[in-house]
Write an enzyme that holds these catalytic residues in place. Structure first.
Site, PDB file in Angstrom:
ATOM      1  N   GLU A 161       0.805  -1.225   0.000  1.00 35.09           N
ATOM      2  CA  GLU A 161       0.000   0.000   0.000  1.00 35.09           C
ATOM      3  C   GLU A 161       0.840   1.278   0.000  1.00 35.09           C
ATOM      4  O   GLU A 161       0.348   2.341   0.383  1.00 35.09           O
ATOM      5  CB  GLU A 161      -0.943  -0.009   1.208  1.00 35.09           C
ATOM      6  CG  GLU A 161      -1.972  -1.121   1.150  1.00 35.09           C
ATOM      7  CD  GLU A 161      -3.090  -0.884   2.140  1.00 35.09           C
ATOM      8  OE1 GLU A 161      -4.196  -0.549   1.704  1.00 35.09           O
ATOM      9  OE2 GLU A 161      -2.839  -1.023   3.358  1.00 35.09           O
TER      10      GLU A 161
ATOM     11  N   HIS B  86      -0.602   5.814   7.334  1.00 37.89           N
ATOM     12  CA  HIS B  86      -1.733   4.927   7.030  1.00 37.89           C
ATOM     13  C   HIS B  86      -1.755   3.831   8.093  1.00 37.89           C
ATOM     14  O   HIS B  86      -0.727   3.228   8.376  1.00 37.89           O
ATOM     15  CB  HIS B  86      -1.601   4.306   5.643  1.00 37.89           C
ATOM     16  CG  HIS B  86      -2.568   3.177   5.434  1.00 37.89           C
ATOM     17  ND1 HIS B  86      -3.936   3.369   5.534  1.00 37.89           N
ATOM     18  CD2 HIS B  86      -2.399   1.851   5.189  1.00 37.89           C
ATOM     19  CE1 HIS B  86      -4.551   2.205   5.343  1.00 37.89           C
ATOM     20  NE2 HIS B  86      -3.632   1.270   5.141  1.00 37.89           N
TER      21      HIS B  86
ATOM     22  N   HIS C 154      -4.600   0.956  10.535  1.00 39.73           N
ATOM     23  CA  HIS C 154      -5.870   0.223  10.620  1.00 39.73           C
ATOM     24  C   HIS C 154      -6.433   0.271  12.044  1.00 39.73           C
ATOM     25  O   HIS C 154      -7.129  -0.656  12.450  1.00 39.73           O
ATOM     26  CB  HIS C 154      -5.662  -1.241  10.197  1.00 39.73           C
ATOM     27  CG  HIS C 154      -4.983  -1.403   8.876  1.00 39.73           C
ATOM     28  ND1 HIS C 154      -4.092  -2.411   8.601  1.00 39.73           N
ATOM     29  CD2 HIS C 154      -5.062  -0.662   7.728  1.00 39.73           C
ATOM     30  CE1 HIS C 154      -3.650  -2.307   7.354  1.00 39.73           C
ATOM     31  NE2 HIS C 154      -4.214  -1.249   6.807  1.00 39.73           N
TER      32      HIS C 154
ATOM     33  N   HIS D  67     -11.480  -0.551   6.436  1.00 38.85           N
ATOM     34  CA  HIS D  67     -10.033  -0.726   6.255  1.00 38.85           C
ATOM     35  C   HIS D  67      -9.208   0.044   7.290  1.00 38.85           C
ATOM     36  O   HIS D  67      -8.515  -0.558   8.102  1.00 38.85           O
ATOM     37  CB  HIS D  67      -9.701  -0.290   4.817  1.00 38.85           C
ATOM     38  CG  HIS D  67      -8.263  -0.387   4.446  1.00 38.85           C
ATOM     39  ND1 HIS D  67      -7.809  -0.110   3.181  1.00 38.85           N
ATOM     40  CD2 HIS D  67      -7.159  -0.707   5.154  1.00 38.85           C
ATOM     41  CE1 HIS D  67      -6.504  -0.273   3.129  1.00 38.85           C
ATOM     42  NE2 HIS D  67      -6.082  -0.632   4.313  1.00 38.85           N
TER      43      HIS D  67
HETATM   44 ZN   LIG Z   1      -4.102  -0.698   4.848  1.00 34.65          ZN
END
Ligand SMILES: [Zn+2]
Length: 258
Positions: free
Chosen positions: A77, A96, A98, A167
């Site tokens: 990602e 980023h 989760h 996500h």
């Molecule tokens: Zn992710």
């Protein structure tokens, strides 16, 4: 130590803080833009943030690919970082993750995530929700190419945080210290908002005026902001990597206390 060495050290600290504060686990990542080459950024190779060391950091271009030969596996990602840094010249660092506490707000989209605590003010009044299925149909829900990353960046717009439905989230800020602090307080703000909702009745959100007042005069090396960075860095055993370009004092714990 060169300027780039110090930035890499800061990125190691950022990885360790995000792991130690439970924002990331084996997954999730943090990047910083190259200070002299705005079309490049630094991000670890594919590795749990808790384990990231200086030599794990790789330099990428805005296509999300490494600028030099790289044999080691990379984050699937990584495009998230390229997409946001490409769309937002004002942004220097991207996270980023989760973090579970934010996930309900990416699914129950009638309930917006908004700042309710003073330390949550930096997420901004508007936290858009990006749903990959809107433009890409059935996927594995991961951001695995630039088209998806650009779509996410478009949804983020000029905001500081976008939730990614089912996500996680992506956050963006003008400095690494700022994006880490925001990413630590984002799940805490979400948890407190959800807890408050279980009590019932009206929710008291921060007003735009309160959010603006907290943003006013913000600086990554102000006493207040440095205090969290210095504390979290020492807490995760990274006190010795601390450096500050303004020449201010640095407190380093003799021992690692985890
Ligand atoms: Zn992710």
């Amino acid at each position: 130590m060169s300027k780039i060495d110090n930035i890499m050290k800061d990125l190691v600290i950022a990885n360790r803080i995000l792991a130690n504060e439970d924002v990331v686990d084996a997954y999730g990542h943090v990047s910083i833009r190259h200070p002299d080459k705005p079309n490049h950024f630094f991000l670890s190779r594919s590795l749990a943030p808790e384990l990231v060391e200086f030599e794990d950091i790789v330099e990428f271009g805005m296509d999300g690919e490494p600028v030099r030969d790289e044999k080691r596996p990379l984050y699937l990602e990584r495009f998230i970082h390229a997409g946001i840094l490409e769309a937002r010249p004002d942004v220097m660092a991207v996270v980023h993750a989760h973090a579970e506490d934010i996930l309900p707000f990416g699914i129950a989209t009638d309930t917006p995530l908004r700042p309710v605590i003073h330390s949550g003010s930096f997420i901004g009044a508007n936290v858009p929700v990006w749903d990959i299925s809107e433009n890409f149909g059935d996927t594995n829900v991961l951001v695995s190419n630039m088209a998806q990353a650009r779509d996410l960046a478009k949804k983020l717009g000029g905001n500081n945080v976008a939730l990614m439905s089912a996500h996680g989230f992506a956050s963006a800020a003008k400095s690494l210290i700022e994006v880490v602090r925001m990413s630590v307080y984002l799940p805490r703000n979400a948890r407190i908002l959800q807890n408050a909702k279980t009590l019932g009745g009206e929710i008291r959100y921060l007003s735009q005026g309160e959010i603006d007042a907290r943003n006013r005069g913000y600086s990554p090396y102000s006493t207040e902001t440095w205090r969290t960075w210095e504390f979290w860095a020492n807490k995760c055993g990274c006190g010795k990597l601390l450096n500050r370009p303004d020449g201010g004092p640095i407190y380093v714990h003799e021992h690692k206390h985890k």
